[in-house]
Enzyme design. Structure first.
Site, mmCIF file in Angstrom:
data_model
loop_
_atom_site.group_PDB
_atom_site.id
_atom_site.type_symbol
_atom_site.label_atom_id
_atom_site.label_comp_id
_atom_site.label_asym_id
_atom_site.label_seq_id
_atom_site.Cartn_x
_atom_site.Cartn_y
_atom_site.Cartn_z
ATOM 1 N N SER A 151 -13.424 -4.769 1.615
ATOM 2 C CA SER A 151 -14.465 -4.106 0.759
ATOM 3 C C SER A 151 -15.805 -4.436 0.931
ATOM 4 O O SER A 151 -16.539 -5.210 0.134
ATOM 5 C CB SER A 151 -14.063 -4.522 -0.803
ATOM 6 O OG SER A 151 -12.806 -3.904 -1.502
ATOM 7 N N LEU A 168 -18.255 -2.998 1.840
ATOM 8 C CA LEU A 168 -19.311 -2.018 1.242
ATOM 9 C C LEU A 168 -19.317 -1.998 -0.160
ATOM 10 O O LEU A 168 -19.746 -1.080 -1.029
ATOM 11 C CB LEU A 168 -18.958 -0.773 1.689
ATOM 12 C CG LEU A 168 -19.007 -0.587 3.514
ATOM 13 C CD1 LEU A 168 -18.943 0.954 3.860
ATOM 14 C CD2 LEU A 168 -20.373 -0.910 3.668
ATOM 15 N N GLY A 169 -18.609 -3.177 -0.813
ATOM 16 C CA GLY A 169 -18.690 -3.196 -2.423
ATOM 17 C C GLY A 169 -17.984 -2.327 -3.433
ATOM 18 O O GLY A 169 -18.397 -2.169 -4.453
ATOM 19 N N ARG A 170 -16.778 -1.909 -2.977
ATOM 20 C CA ARG A 170 -15.857 -1.199 -3.799
ATOM 21 C C ARG A 170 -16.476 -0.148 -4.735
ATOM 22 O O ARG A 170 -16.314 -0.445 -5.825
ATOM 23 C CB ARG A 170 -15.160 -2.393 -4.732
ATOM 24 C CG ARG A 170 -13.681 -2.833 -4.015
ATOM 25 C CD ARG A 170 -12.961 -3.515 -4.780
ATOM 26 N NE ARG A 170 -13.446 -4.702 -5.341
ATOM 27 C CZ ARG A 170 -13.109 -5.331 -6.411
ATOM 28 N NH1 ARG A 170 -11.930 -4.877 -7.135
ATOM 29 N NH2 ARG A 170 -13.386 -6.510 -6.823
ATOM 30 N N GLY A 171 -16.854 1.025 -4.282
ATOM 31 C CA GLY A 171 -17.626 1.819 -5.031
ATOM 32 C C GLY A 171 -18.998 2.044 -4.890
ATOM 33 O O GLY A 171 -19.510 3.183 -5.309
ATOM 34 N N TYR A 227 1.001 -1.137 0.017
ATOM 35 C CA TYR A 227 -0.075 0.061 -0.218
ATOM 36 C C TYR A 227 0.749 1.242 -0.076
ATOM 37 O O TYR A 227 1.725 1.502 1.020
ATOM 38 C CB TYR A 227 -0.821 -0.160 1.293
ATOM 39 C CG TYR A 227 -2.076 -1.081 1.305
ATOM 40 C CD1 TYR A 227 -2.217 -1.638 0.244
ATOM 41 C CD2 TYR A 227 -2.719 -1.335 2.385
ATOM 42 C CE1 TYR A 227 -3.366 -2.990 0.182
ATOM 43 C CE2 TYR A 227 -3.662 -2.395 2.658
ATOM 44 C CZ TYR A 227 -3.731 -3.212 1.508
ATOM 45 O OH TYR A 227 -4.732 -4.243 1.485
ATOM 46 N N HIS A 264 -0.471 -12.176 1.220
ATOM 47 C CA HIS A 264 -1.536 -11.131 0.524
ATOM 48 C C HIS A 264 -2.205 -11.817 -0.596
ATOM 49 O O HIS A 264 -3.277 -11.968 -1.137
ATOM 50 C CB HIS A 264 -0.925 -10.045 -0.103
ATOM 51 C CG HIS A 264 -1.714 -8.741 -0.075
ATOM 52 N ND1 HIS A 264 -1.416 -7.469 -0.079
ATOM 53 C CD2 HIS A 264 -3.014 -8.680 -0.299
ATOM 54 C CE1 HIS A 264 -2.383 -6.618 -0.442
ATOM 55 N NE2 HIS A 264 -3.147 -7.347 -0.351
#
Length: 340
Positions: free
Chosen positions: A211, A213-216, A61, A132
């Site tokens: 993610s 919350l759904g990546r966008g 990152y 990862h």
């Protein structure tokens, strides 16, 4: 308002206890646009003030800058943090697209990566160390064996695996206990429910959905194809945001918003609550790690723990999620779904 004393904990595998909701620090890197260092530090400190103590980062990152940012938090508050970081990704999406190797799981790389991460984090031990991504050129037994050596050396307390298949997880636990599998899991991304989640539950391994919350879909203002305006919008490369799939997937947003209005919660809180109920139904200990840049969102996400959904509402959401269109990545070999 939530306090550190009111946030419940979750015990994952290998007796690792974490806050029931964690924080995905990748949101504090420029991958989603420019970031403000002072605001990022304020958000991280607010996490701990509220009791969100499970902080997730990775060596990739920001090219290591994210770990250095986390080090500033740890300097004064290390004993409050359950720290997770990762190794295994090298290169970038362009390398992946060109077919060049972008993951490493050989023992030498594992040993070098932890030392580099500890240096950037300015700490002497990582609570949870993840592979990862899976390097299919290397037996997973070699990778996990090298990770297990880090536990013996006192550099790592618990081991985790990201985006592994059920078979890969079974092979790994024969080498060393695995505390958690981290994979994408949300109402839009449910492929892990077929094999990985049930296997993890069977083996006593916890799950850390990224993610959630759904990546966008719920983290921005996406309401139509026209909202994908920026030429650099990473979502444009994902099948779920392609023409022919986007409208169907935005219908899930509508279902979530409708239920959110009826229960007096935000859409993000309903999406996280659905995931909590889903994990319970599948019999697995779970701690999602939504990411955000703003402290207020951390408080909002925590509020999901108080959201109650009826069986009828859960059925509505399940049916909406079952109608999602498009894969979560163009190259599914990058995630467990491509190797199952």
């Amino acid at each position: 308002m939530s306090t550190a004393h009111s946030v419940p904990t979750t015990q994952l595998g290998d007796e690792l206890t974490v806050s029931a909701i964690g924080f995905g620090a990748m949101a504090l890197t420029p991958v989603y646009g420019e970031v403000d260092d002072a605001e990022s530090r304020a958000t991280l400190n607010r996490c701990l003030d509220l009791g969100v103590t499970f902080i997730d980062t990775a060596n990739i990152y920001g090219g290591g800058e994210n770990e250095k940012l986390i080090a500033k938090l740890l300097a004064d508050r290390r004993d409050e943090v359950t720290l997770a970081t990762k190794f295994g990704i090298e290169g970038n999406p362009a390398d992946r697209a060109a077919g060049r190797p972008t993951v490493r799981g050989d023992a030498e790389y594992v040993r070098r990566s932890i030392d580099e991460s500890l240096q950037r984090l300015q700490t002497d031990v990582v609570d949870l160390y993840y592979m990862h991504r899976r390097d299919v050129r290397v037996p997973i037994e070699e990778t996990v064996g090298a990770m297990a050596e880090l536990v013996t050396a006192g550099k790592v307390r618990h081991l985790g695996l990201s985006e592994v298949t059920a078979d890969e997880l079974r092979a790994a636990v024969k080498v060393h206990p695995i505390a958690a599998v981290q994979s994408e899991w949300s109402i839009w991304s449910r492929d892990v429910e077929r094999n990985v989640v049930p296997t993890a539950a069977e083996l006593g391994v916890g799950f850390v959905p990224y993610s959630p919350l759904g990546r966008g879909f719920l983290t921005g203002t996406l309401r139509s194809a026209a909202d994908l305006a920026s030429p650099n919008d990473f979502r444009k490369t994902m099948p779920r945001f392609a023409e022919g799939s986007l409208d169907a997937n935005l219908a899930v947003v509508d279902a979530i918003r409708s239920i959110a209005e009826s229960v007096g919660a935000t859409p993000a809180q309903v999406a996280l609550a659905w995931l909590r109920y889903r994990a319970e139904a599948l019999g697995i200990a779970s701690a999602p790690i939504p990411g955000t840049r703003r402290a207020a969102r951390v408080e909002e996400n925590l509020g999901s723990l108080s959201v109650t959904l009826t069986p009828e509402q859960l059925t509505t959401l399940d049916e909406a999620g079952a109608a999602v269109s498009g894969d979560r990545y163009t190259d599914l070999n990058w995630v467990s779904a491509g190797r199952e």
